[in-house]
Design an enzyme around this catalytic site. Structure first.
Site, PDB file in Angstrom:
ATOM      1  N   GLY A 239       0.824  -1.138   0.137  1.00 42.99           N
ATOM      2  CA  GLY A 239      -0.151   0.072   0.083  1.00 42.99           C
ATOM      3  C   GLY A 239       0.712   1.450   0.115  1.00 42.99           C
ATOM      4  N   PRO A 276       4.362  -5.061  -0.924  1.00 43.35           N
ATOM      5  CA  PRO A 276       4.242  -3.868  -1.660  1.00 43.35           C
ATOM      6  C   PRO A 276       4.150  -4.263  -3.288  1.00 43.35           C
ATOM      7  CG  PRO A 276       6.609  -4.575  -1.310  1.00 43.35           C
ATOM      8  CD  PRO A 276       5.775  -5.563  -0.382  1.00 43.35           C
ATOM      9  N   GLY A 277       3.198  -3.612  -3.891  1.00 44.85           N
ATOM     10  CA  GLY A 277       3.181  -3.839  -5.472  1.00 44.85           C
ATOM     11  C   GLY A 277       3.408  -2.745  -6.035  1.00 44.85           C
ATOM     12  N   ARG A 278       2.728  -1.723  -5.840  1.00 42.90           N
ATOM     13  CA  ARG A 278       2.831  -0.364  -6.765  1.00 42.90           C
ATOM     14  C   ARG A 278       4.240   0.192  -6.510  1.00 42.90           C
ATOM     15  NH1 ARG A 278      -1.509   2.938  -7.848  1.00 42.90           N
ATOM     16  NH2 ARG A 278      -2.932   1.716  -6.439  1.00 42.90           N
ATOM     17  N   ARG A 314      -6.129   3.286 -15.557  1.00 47.71           N
ATOM     18  CA  ARG A 314      -6.233   4.208 -14.405  1.00 47.71           C
ATOM     19  C   ARG A 314      -6.687   5.320 -14.582  1.00 47.71           C
ATOM     20  NH1 ARG A 314      -2.189   5.454 -11.745  1.00 47.71           N
ATOM     21  NH2 ARG A 314      -3.284   4.898  -9.733  1.00 47.71           N
ATOM     22  N   TYR A 318      -9.605   5.245 -11.857  1.00 45.04           N
ATOM     23  CA  TYR A 318      -9.598   6.277 -10.576  1.00 45.04           C
ATOM     24  C   TYR A 318      -9.207   7.534 -10.744  1.00 45.04           C
ATOM     25  CZ  TYR A 318      -8.121   1.148  -9.665  1.00 45.04           C
ATOM     26  OH  TYR A 318      -7.866  -0.273  -9.700  1.00 45.04           O
ATOM     27  N   CYS A 346     -14.057   4.523 -28.488  1.00 47.61           N
ATOM     28  CA  CYS A 346     -15.565   5.267 -28.403  1.00 47.61           C
ATOM     29  C   CYS A 346     -16.018   5.188 -27.106  1.00 47.61           C
ATOM     30  CB  CYS A 346     -16.280   4.326 -29.563  1.00 47.61           C
ATOM     31  SG  CYS A 346     -15.535   4.093 -31.260  1.00 47.61           S
ATOM     32  N   TYR A 375      -0.466  -1.498 -12.282  1.00 46.56           N
ATOM     33  CA  TYR A 375      -1.899  -1.503 -12.665  1.00 46.56           C
ATOM     34  C   TYR A 375      -1.892  -1.011 -13.840  1.00 46.56           C
ATOM     35  CZ  TYR A 375      -1.857  -2.738  -7.606  1.00 46.56           C
ATOM     36  OH  TYR A 375      -1.677  -3.204  -6.279  1.00 46.56           O
TER      37      TYR A 375
HETATM   38  C1  LIG Z   1      -3.229  -5.012  -3.806  1.00 48.91           C
HETATM   39  C2  LIG Z   1      -2.870  -5.463  -2.571  1.00 48.91           C
HETATM   40  C3  LIG Z   1      -1.420  -5.462  -2.474  1.00 48.91           C
HETATM   41  C4  LIG Z   1      -0.628  -4.273  -3.096  1.00 48.91           C
HETATM   42  O1  LIG Z   1      -1.119  -2.994  -2.802  1.00 48.91           O
HETATM   43  P1  LIG Z   1      -0.064  -1.940  -3.503  1.00 48.91           P
HETATM   44  O2  LIG Z   1      -0.763  -0.680  -3.197  1.00 48.91           O
HETATM   45  O3  LIG Z   1       0.239  -2.274  -5.082  1.00 48.91           O
HETATM   46  O4  LIG Z   1       1.276  -1.965  -2.745  1.00 48.91           O
HETATM   47  C5  LIG Z   1      -0.967  -6.052  -1.041  1.00 48.91           C
HETATM   48  N1  LIG Z   1      -1.709  -6.766  -0.492  1.00 48.91           N
HETATM   49  C6  LIG Z   1      -3.185  -6.976  -0.693  1.00 48.91           C
HETATM   50  C7  LIG Z   1      -3.731  -8.152   0.045  1.00 48.91           C
HETATM   51  C8  LIG Z   1      -3.605  -6.283  -1.911  1.00 48.91           C
HETATM   52  O5  LIG Z   1      -4.891  -6.792  -2.194  1.00 48.91           O
END
Ligand SMILES: *Cc1c(COP(=O)(O)O)cnc(C)c1O
Length: 421
Positions: A239, A276-278, A314, A318, A346, A375
């Site tokens: 997150g 962490p992803g983002r 996105r 969002y 379109c 994403y």
């Molecule tokens: C989406 C998600 C993440 C990653 O969130 P980021 O904002 O991309 O770091 C981590 N854990 C869970 C359970 C998620 O659903």
């Protein structure tokens, strides 16, 4: 920080001019930097070096095999949210003991596949899911390691569509019900409680909501231990946000985050997992596109690109902002003019930016959407029968297409015509 920078008046990805890739691959395409991916992973890994930990990359942010393999070779674990992601992680060489499985709707087939293939832990999001895992594990004669995802009811102060830690959200078990849920888990066969899981949302730009949540998790750890549960792991979710504009206030760094984790839960002696992803992939990717037309409208000018909402959802989904920069660097002091930047789909929602100040652009020019790694490609579709956007990975002076653009025939031949037609 990333590795997409201007040198000699043009945009480079590490040691390759981006325009050179565009010539070979065609536009639009996603482009990722290995050095940025690795750098971001290591930042988290080092931020938690004060104790035992595993950084589990949340692969829903970008799940190409080449990205997963790059991170897996650095020692990353994976956070998966579907059977497909589990299969992708395994195919990229990630062992089961480094995969955590999150998500509110794990099916029986997904649970079985993970138990068969090996799993570090299920992050259980409800009591019915807990009972299902118990039943399936017992039938298979194995013990399923679980953490319960608790919903700490804190405001993540982020976009409503990516907030997950308030009681009105569908995620996790309300923290007030956690004791009872853990008691039930301990009484069920086939389950081994290993820890607590929490994830309150995405694109958080302050530490304070995390800190609130983690303090609640620390308290709960003591309570559950007093109840006789062995809590050895804390999964603190993902997150942490990234800067989407050059100008706005920068979100906290992984170093500050790691120090806050130590401050809030470090005394408990648990192994720490984060997801962490983002932050790992967001600024490690750009979307490269070519201008098709510049159209002068009434009171506004439109920049019509060959990328569209089906390639990068996105902004439509969002209201997200992405910096848009030309591949040829604008001369210093050049006059900017406002454009509505749109794609060919379109729908009026196919608008990337309204009234965006850009340096002079003309048809045929190449532009890049910054911070598009997370994403981005994973949410792409073939809406309007636009072929799925390709992906390219750079490493130093090399680049490789890591997902090719399908041909029209490949796209069409995925359909089958029933015998009666
Ligand atoms: C989406 C998600 C993440 C990653 O969130 P980021 O904002 O991309 O770091 C981590 N854990 C869970 C359970 C998620 O659903």
């Amino acid at each position: 920080m990333d590795h997409f920078i201007y040198r000699g008046g043009q945009l480079w990805a590490e040691d390759v001019p981006v325009a050179e890739i565009a010539e070979q691959v065609g536009t639009p395409f996603y482009l990722y930097s290995t050095a940025t991916l690795v750098r971001h992973f290591r930042l988290f890994d080092e931020a938690l070096a004060w104790g035992p930990h595993l950084v589990c990359y949340a692969m829903k942010a970008a799940s190409n095999q080449a990205i997963l393999k790059t991170l897996a070779e650095e020692g990353a674990g994976m956070d998966v949210v579907s059977g497909g992601e589990y299969a992708r992680a395994r195919a990229a060489g990630v062992p089961g003991e480094r995969i955590v499985f999150s998500g509110v709707g794990k099916t029986e087939g997904e649970i079985r596949a993970a138990l068969d293939g090996g799993i570090r832990q299920f992050n259980v999001e409800s009591e019915p899911e807990m009972r299902a895992i118990s039943r399936i594990a017992t039938a298979l004669g194995v013990e399923a390691p679980i953490a319960l995802r608790v919903n700490p009811d804190v405001d993540a102060k982020t976009h409503a569509k990516i907030a997950t830690g308030k009681s009105e959200n569908k995620f996790g078990i309300p923290i007030a019900k956690a004791r009872a849920a853990y008691a039930e888990a301990a009484s069920l066969p086939g389950l081994k409680v290993v820890g607590i899981d929490v994830h309150i949302g995405s694109q958080l730009t302050q530490l304070e909501p995390f800190e609130q949540a983690y303090r609640k998790v620390a308290e709960l750890t003591e309570v559950l231990r007093a109840d006789g549960h062995e809590i050895t792991r804390l999964d603190l979710g993902g997150g942490l946000g990234i800067p989407y504009t050059r100008s706005n206030e920068a979100p906290p760094l992984p170093t500050d985050y790691g120090a806050m984790v130590q401050r809030t839960v470090g005394h408990l002696g648990c192994e720490i997992e984060i997801e962490p992803g983002r932050l790992i992939v967001g600024n490690a990717g750009i979307l490269v596109s070519r201008a098709i037309y510049v159209k002068e409208g009434e009171g506004r000018n439109f920049l019509i690109l060959d990328a569209a909402m089906n390639d990068l959802l996105r902004p439509a989904m969002y209201e997200a902002h992405h910096d848009i920069v030309p591949l040829i660097e604008a001369a210093p002091g050049v006059e900017m003019a406002p454009f509505d930047v749109v794609g060919p789909v379109c729908e009026s929602g196919d608008t990337f930016a309204k009234g965006r100040d850009l340096p002079p652009v003309k048809a045929g020019d190449l532009v890049a959407f910054r911070s598009a790694g997370a994403y981005g490609a994973v949410m792409a579709s073939e809406y309007n029968s636009r072929p799925l956007v390709p992906e390219v990975l750079v490493r130093a002076d090399q680049f490789s297409v890591i997902r090719a653009r399908p041909t029209f025939d490949e796209m069409i031949n995925r359909d089958t015509i029933p015998a009666w037609l």
